[in-house]
Scaffold this motif. Structure first.
Motif, PDB file in Angstrom:
ATOM      1  N   ASN A  85       2.412 129.493 -32.175  1.00 47.83           N
ATOM      2  CA  ASN A  85       3.322 130.423 -31.500  1.00 47.83           C
ATOM      3  C   ASN A  85       4.263 129.708 -30.539  1.00 47.83           C
ATOM      4  OD1 ASN A  85       2.411 132.694 -32.813  1.00 47.83           O
ATOM      5  ND2 ASN A  85       0.950 133.269 -31.218  1.00 47.83           N
ATOM      6  N   LYS A 105      -3.512 134.835 -41.014  1.00 42.58           N
ATOM      7  CA  LYS A 105      -2.598 134.965 -39.869  1.00 42.58           C
ATOM      8  C   LYS A 105      -1.978 133.618 -39.514  1.00 42.58           C
ATOM      9  CE  LYS A 105      -0.874 137.038 -36.147  1.00 42.58           C
ATOM     10  NZ  LYS A 105       0.169 138.096 -36.229  1.00 42.58           N
ATOM     11  N   GLU A 108       0.634 132.705 -42.140  1.00 45.05           N
ATOM     12  CA  GLU A 108       1.806 133.569 -41.973  1.00 45.05           C
ATOM     13  C   GLU A 108       2.665 133.130 -40.789  1.00 45.05           C
ATOM     14  OE1 GLU A 108       2.696 138.195 -40.603  1.00 45.05           O
ATOM     15  OE2 GLU A 108       0.765 137.684 -41.522  1.00 45.05           O
ATOM     16  N   GLU A 109       2.028 132.867 -39.650  1.00 46.88           N
ATOM     17  CA  GLU A 109       2.781 132.493 -38.454  1.00 46.88           C
ATOM     18  C   GLU A 109       3.399 131.105 -38.589  1.00 46.88           C
ATOM     19  OE1 GLU A 109       3.512 134.489 -35.916  1.00 46.88           O
ATOM     20  OE2 GLU A 109       2.473 136.060 -37.044  1.00 46.88           O
ATOM     21  N   GLU A 111       4.435 129.704 -41.370  1.00 48.02           N
ATOM     22  CA  GLU A 111       5.595 129.840 -42.253  1.00 48.02           C
ATOM     23  C   GLU A 111       6.760 130.486 -41.513  1.00 48.02           C
ATOM     24  OE1 GLU A 111       4.160 132.027 -45.593  1.00 48.02           O
ATOM     25  OE2 GLU A 111       3.223 130.272 -46.540  1.00 48.02           O
ATOM     26  N   LYS A 112       6.464 131.478 -40.698  1.00 46.33           N
ATOM     27  CA  LYS A 112       7.504 132.189 -39.955  1.00 46.33           C
ATOM     28  C   LYS A 112       8.226 131.251 -38.988  1.00 46.33           C
ATOM     29  CE  LYS A 112       6.240 136.134 -38.359  1.00 46.33           C
ATOM     30  NZ  LYS A 112       5.603 137.172 -37.492  1.00 46.33           N
ATOM     31  N   ARG A 113       7.459 130.373 -38.342  1.00 44.01           N
ATOM     32  CA  ARG A 113       8.037 129.484 -37.328  1.00 44.01           C
ATOM     33  C   ARG A 113       8.403 128.108 -37.880  1.00 44.01           C
ATOM     34  NH1 ARG A 113       5.173 133.263 -35.071  1.00 44.01           N
ATOM     35  NH2 ARG A 113       5.686 134.039 -32.985  1.00 44.01           N
ATOM     36  N   LYS A 114       8.168 127.925 -39.185  1.00 46.53           N
ATOM     37  CA  LYS A 114       8.530 126.673 -39.871  1.00 46.53           C
ATOM     38  C   LYS A 114       7.900 125.445 -39.206  1.00 46.53           C
ATOM     39  CE  LYS A 114      12.907 128.611 -41.523  1.00 46.53           C
ATOM     40  NZ  LYS A 114      12.268 129.071 -42.772  1.00 46.53           N
TER      41      LYS A 114
END
Length: 317
Positions: A85, A105, A108-109, A111-114
């Motif tokens: 995060n 989770k 997912e996180e 990948e979202k934040r690369k």
């Protein structure tokens, strides 16, 4: 060459191994450490000449470019998620988490934040296992039919030097299956990229512990491949992987040496652990996973399989 600062969260036996590795490679400009014990931090600071030490995970996350997480199993999710995060790359020890929803989770996180999310499965970097994989994929044993994987370590028996009793705690998510099985299941899935269609398992114990001391598991994979796993905490370290095919078989053995991870006996040894940590550093610098480093998705697959085995197995009272 670009350099990064790396923070190690958790300074037990495995954390010390990572500190040793990162201290001896290029690409690292600074090592920071974090642990709940100030006494332990002070000892490690003197031993490795480390200047920055924290008891707060938040502080080390904010001060590091990348994090290596080697805390007890049940804390992996919380510490990895905090780092992700914050936009930091993460190498988290196996098992990535203790339940699959947490692993999902993290993937997912990340990948979202690369950010890079890698899992500590150093067996992939063992030269004998790499040779075994290459031999199989060259077709030299024909169609693989049967796999037997064994990983027995000393556990709570004579000679075991793990720091802390969390290894034997349900609360901290331990047990012989999740401890040793995470390694061997990852190894099997790395060599054979097939889906696991069915699982069965038997858990057992000899001592008065709240977790299993040994496990026997059967995995049914696609292409009619069957794998049998023998896992446990016993008095003698024994690890091997055997594969039988329609034209022959191959076996690889790996001599375990957990005592080498103790501070008093640390040696500069470029083993499978070193090359795993090196691959993580290169992944951070290149901004993509360097094979055969285990990815977050690889870690998720292992957690799902371990979870399935636990769900259909019952530990004797």
């Amino acid at each position: 060459m670009k350099e990064i600062s790396i923070g190690i969260i958790g300074c037990g036996a495995i954390g010390l191994k990572h500190i040793q590795n990162f201290s001896s490679m290029d690409g690292i400009k600074e090592i920071m450490i974090c642990d709940a014990s100030e006494k332990r931090l002070n000892f490690i600071k003197r031993k490795f000449k480390i200047s920055k030490a924290f008891t707060s995970v938040e502080d080390i996350v904010q001060n590091s470019d990348a994090l290596c997480i080697s805390t007890p199993n049940s804390l992996h999710f919380t510490h990895a998620l905090e780092a992700i995060n914050a936009g930091k790359d993460v190498l988290v020890e196996k098992p990535m988490t203790t339940i699959s929803s947490d692993a999902e989770k993290l993937v997912e996180e990340a990948e979202k934040r690369k950010v890079i999310l890698a899992v500590g499965c150093q067996k992939r970097f063992n030269k004998d296992y790499q040779h075994l994989k290459a031999t199989i994929h060259q077709g030299r044993i024909g169609k693989p039919i049967f796999v037997r994987a064994r990983m027995l370590i000393e556990g709570p028996y004579r000679g075991w030097k793990a720091i802390g009793d969390w290894w034997y705690s349900k609360e901290f998510g331990s047990g012989a299956l999740i401890d040793t099985g995470s390694h061997m299941i990852d190894l099997i899935l790395w060599i054979f990229p097939f889906s696991v269609t069915r699982v069965s398992g038997f858990l057992g114990k000899n001592m008065d512990l709240p977790v299993e001391e040994y496990a026997f598991c059967i995995l049914g994979l696609e292409n009619n491949l069957t794998a049998i796993l023998e896992l446990g905490w016993f008095t003698k370290n024994d690890e091997k992987l055997e594969v039988v095919g329609t034209m022959g078989g191959i076996e690889a053995k790996n001599k375990l040496g957990f005592r080498d991870y103790l501070v008093s006996k640390l040696k500069l040894n470029k083993d499978e652990w070193y090359f795993q940590d090196r691959a993580f550093v290169m992944s951070v610098l290149r901004r993509k996973i360097v094979p055969p480093l285990s990815t977050g998705m690889d870690g998720l697959k292992v957690v799902r399989i371990v979870e399935r085995i636990y769900e259909q197995s019952q530990l004797p009272q």
